[in-house]
Design a protein around this motif. Structure first.
Motif, PDB file in Angstrom:
ATOM      1  N   GLY A 101     -34.758  35.140  25.928  1.00  0.00           N
ATOM      2  CA  GLY A 101     -34.291  36.500  26.161  1.00  0.00           C
ATOM      3  C   GLY A 101     -33.232  36.927  25.164  1.00  0.00           C
ATOM      4  O   GLY A 101     -32.554  36.098  24.562  1.00  0.00           O
ATOM      5  N   LYS A 102     -33.123  38.243  25.004  1.00  0.00           N
ATOM      6  CA  LYS A 102     -32.175  38.824  24.061  1.00  0.00           C
ATOM      7  C   LYS A 102     -31.218  39.763  24.787  1.00  0.00           C
ATOM      8  O   LYS A 102     -31.589  40.435  25.742  1.00  0.00           O
ATOM      9  N   ALA A 103     -29.990  39.808  24.301  1.00  0.00           N
ATOM     10  CA  ALA A 103     -28.947  40.621  24.928  1.00  0.00           C
ATOM     11  C   ALA A 103     -29.339  42.093  25.027  1.00  0.00           C
ATOM     12  O   ALA A 103     -29.006  42.766  25.996  1.00  0.00           O
ATOM     13  N   GLY A 104     -30.074  42.588  24.049  1.00  0.00           N
ATOM     14  CA  GLY A 104     -30.472  43.991  24.037  1.00  0.00           C
ATOM     15  C   GLY A 104     -31.472  44.355  25.124  1.00  0.00           C
ATOM     16  O   GLY A 104     -31.690  45.530  25.399  1.00  0.00           O
ATOM     17  N   HIS A 105     -32.077  43.367  25.748  1.00  0.00           N
ATOM     18  CA  HIS A 105     -33.050  43.619  26.803  1.00  0.00           C
ATOM     19  C   HIS A 105     -32.449  43.491  28.193  1.00  0.00           C
ATOM     20  O   HIS A 105     -33.102  43.797  29.174  1.00  0.00           O
ATOM     21  N   CYS A 106     -31.212  42.993  28.272  1.00  0.00           N
ATOM     22  CA  CYS A 106     -30.548  42.734  29.553  1.00  0.00           C
ATOM     23  C   CYS A 106     -29.398  43.705  29.766  1.00  0.00           C
ATOM     24  O   CYS A 106     -28.583  43.917  28.865  1.00  0.00           O
ATOM     25  N   PRO A 111     -21.501  33.021  40.145  1.00  0.00           N
ATOM     26  CA  PRO A 111     -20.631  32.870  38.972  1.00  0.00           C
ATOM     27  C   PRO A 111     -20.313  34.206  38.309  1.00  0.00           C
ATOM     28  O   PRO A 111     -21.131  35.125  38.308  1.00  0.00           O
ATOM     29  N   ALA A 112     -19.101  34.302  37.761  1.00  0.00           N
ATOM     30  CA  ALA A 112     -18.665  35.517  37.074  1.00  0.00           C
ATOM     31  C   ALA A 112     -19.594  35.824  35.909  1.00  0.00           C
ATOM     32  O   ALA A 112     -19.980  34.932  35.161  1.00  0.00           O
ATOM     33  N   GLY A 113     -19.992  37.071  35.786  1.00  0.00           N
ATOM     34  CA  GLY A 113     -20.843  37.508  34.697  1.00  0.00           C
ATOM     35  C   GLY A 113     -22.328  37.367  34.972  1.00  0.00           C
ATOM     36  O   GLY A 113     -23.150  37.775  34.156  1.00  0.00           O
ATOM     37  N   MET A 114     -22.681  36.793  36.120  1.00  0.00           N
ATOM     38  CA  MET A 114     -24.092  36.605  36.463  1.00  0.00           C
ATOM     39  C   MET A 114     -24.647  37.871  37.089  1.00  0.00           C
ATOM     40  O   MET A 114     -23.958  38.548  37.849  1.00  0.00           O
ATOM     41  N   CYS A 115     -25.890  38.169  36.797  1.00  0.00           N
ATOM     42  CA  CYS A 115     -26.559  39.339  37.347  1.00  0.00           C
ATOM     43  C   CYS A 115     -26.742  39.164  38.857  1.00  0.00           C
ATOM     44  O   CYS A 115     -27.353  38.187  39.300  1.00  0.00           O
ATOM     45  N   GLU A 167     -28.220  36.430  27.216  1.00  0.00           N
ATOM     46  CA  GLU A 167     -29.157  36.043  26.172  1.00  0.00           C
ATOM     47  C   GLU A 167     -29.337  34.537  26.154  1.00  0.00           C
ATOM     48  O   GLU A 167     -28.605  33.808  26.833  1.00  0.00           O
ATOM     49  N   LYS A 168     -30.321  34.100  25.388  1.00  0.00           N
ATOM     50  CA  LYS A 168     -30.629  32.671  25.270  1.00  0.00           C
ATOM     51  C   LYS A 168     -29.356  31.888  24.946  1.00  0.00           C
ATOM     52  O   LYS A 168     -28.587  32.275  24.079  1.00  0.00           O
ATOM     53  N   GLY A 187     -37.275  40.451  34.702  1.00  0.00           N
ATOM     54  CA  GLY A 187     -38.275  39.820  33.848  1.00  0.00           C
ATOM     55  C   GLY A 187     -37.944  39.784  32.369  1.00  0.00           C
ATOM     56  O   GLY A 187     -38.808  39.493  31.555  1.00  0.00           O
ATOM     57  N   CYS A 188     -36.702  40.070  31.990  1.00  0.00           N
ATOM     58  CA  CYS A 188     -36.370  40.095  30.562  1.00  0.00           C
ATOM     59  C   CYS A 188     -35.690  38.813  30.074  1.00  0.00           C
ATOM     60  O   CYS A 188     -35.630  38.560  28.878  1.00  0.00           O
TER      61      CYS A 188
END
Length: 156
Positions: free
Chosen positions: A63-68, A85-89, A73-74, A127-128
């Motif tokens: 995955g890439k940051a621009g898609h999330c 966890p902090a920062g998790m979706c 990202e990976k 799914g990204c």
């Protein structure tokens, strides 16, 4: 005030004061540092009594940051036991939490066709991003049995 939260007579904990001082005085503070300080604030202020017996590592493998929406990202990695966890979706954490409960209740992922008992690949809620979840037993005695819980806090 949430149930189980320790507070001073003023109603504010010392770590919360430090957190807000950082927020107010540091316009360019590192967001990871700020997130960790907030987590530390919550950990110190909550009266946690359950001894967690599993630790989970969630790693973004595709995955890439621009898609999330959150820029995941990976290579991004989250390590946690029960908390989000902090920062998790949060949408993805709902799915992850379900798989964590499978392990906590004695299940394993080989029944789903996975090669490893405590490892599974799962997509994010949108799914990204593709994640790899790995569970590791922690807080066990020499025989592998989970350690007992601490005393339950009394209601005030």
């Amino acid at each position: 005030m949430r149930t189980g939260q320790r507070r001073s007579k003023s109603g504010i904990g010392w770590l919360e004061v430090l957190y807000f001082i950082c927020v107010l005085n540091c316009k360019h503070i590192n967001q990871n540092l700020l997130s960790r300080l907030l987590i530390l604030t919550l950990e110190v202020s909550m009266q946690k009594w359950c001894t967690e017996d599993w630790q989970f590592e969630l790693t973004a493998i595709e995955g890439k940051a621009g898609h999330c929406r959150l820029g995941l990202e990976k290579g991004d990695k989250f390590v946690f036991s029960y908390e989000c966890p902090a920062g998790m979706c949060p949408k993805t954490m709902i799915k992850v939490y379900t798989w964590c409960e499978v392990i906590r209740c004695g299940g394993d992922f080989t029944y789903r066709g996975e090669k490893e008992k405590y490892e599974i690949n799962i997509p994010c809620a949108d799914g990204c991003i593709q994640f790899h979840l790995k569970a590791t037993p922690i807080n066990r005695d020499k025989n592998g049995k989970p350690l007992p819980n601490g005393p339950r806090p009394k209601d005030e």
